[in-house]
Design an enzyme around this catalytic site. Sequence first.
Site: not given
Length: 193
Positions: A124, A158, A96, A152, A92-93, A41
């Site tokens: 997030k 992506r 969470d 994704d 990182e993408d 990602g």
Amino acid sequence: MSILTEVVTAEAIAARVAELGAQITKDYEGKDPVLLGVLNGAVPFLADLSRHLPPNIEIDFLSLTRFGAEGRVGIKVDSATSISGRDVIVVEDIVDTGLTLSYLLGLLETRSPASIATATLIDKTTRRIVEVALDYRGFEVGDEFLLGYGLDWEGRYRNLTSLWAVLDLAAFQEDPDLLSQEVFAGAADRLDP
Ligand code: 5GP
């Protein structure tokens, strides 16, 4: 109600990534950091971010396995670069629950880097289970499921240049081609003279 909506445009991403790049360039003046991207990602974010950094940086990647219910992660493919004594920036993408990044930081610490910082495009915050320090962060979002720019759906989407939120997950699961139709309809409109 629409099932999907574009939440961050390609232009807004580009502007924010440029700001993060400028900040990192300033913070790492006189150092030769290694950007360590978490596959798959982080690829678009890392590629764009790296183009706002000076040429003395290095780039490497690793990939992680995720073990469902227990939320435990492990290394699937390790990076080739020795990070001992190096200034590492983990890219990182999305963060969470924080479980993935906190596992990874714990593991990287055992390899004696000079320093470790974290950069994520999306945070997030409200979903966090474990605290994890984020040094560079693109956008804070709620708990909607996002797609595009690295994120994704079963390996797809992506490569979208912007970020989309899935507003109705059940409907999207029934027909995951909806986003292709939406994105390509938009592209076709723009091409129409
Ligand atoms: P964490 O360990 O922080 O809970 O999870 C990070 C991973 O969860 C991300 O690398 C990504 O694979 C997945 N993830 C979390 N939120 C989203 C989302 O909104 N969209 C997508 N596509 N993946 C997500």
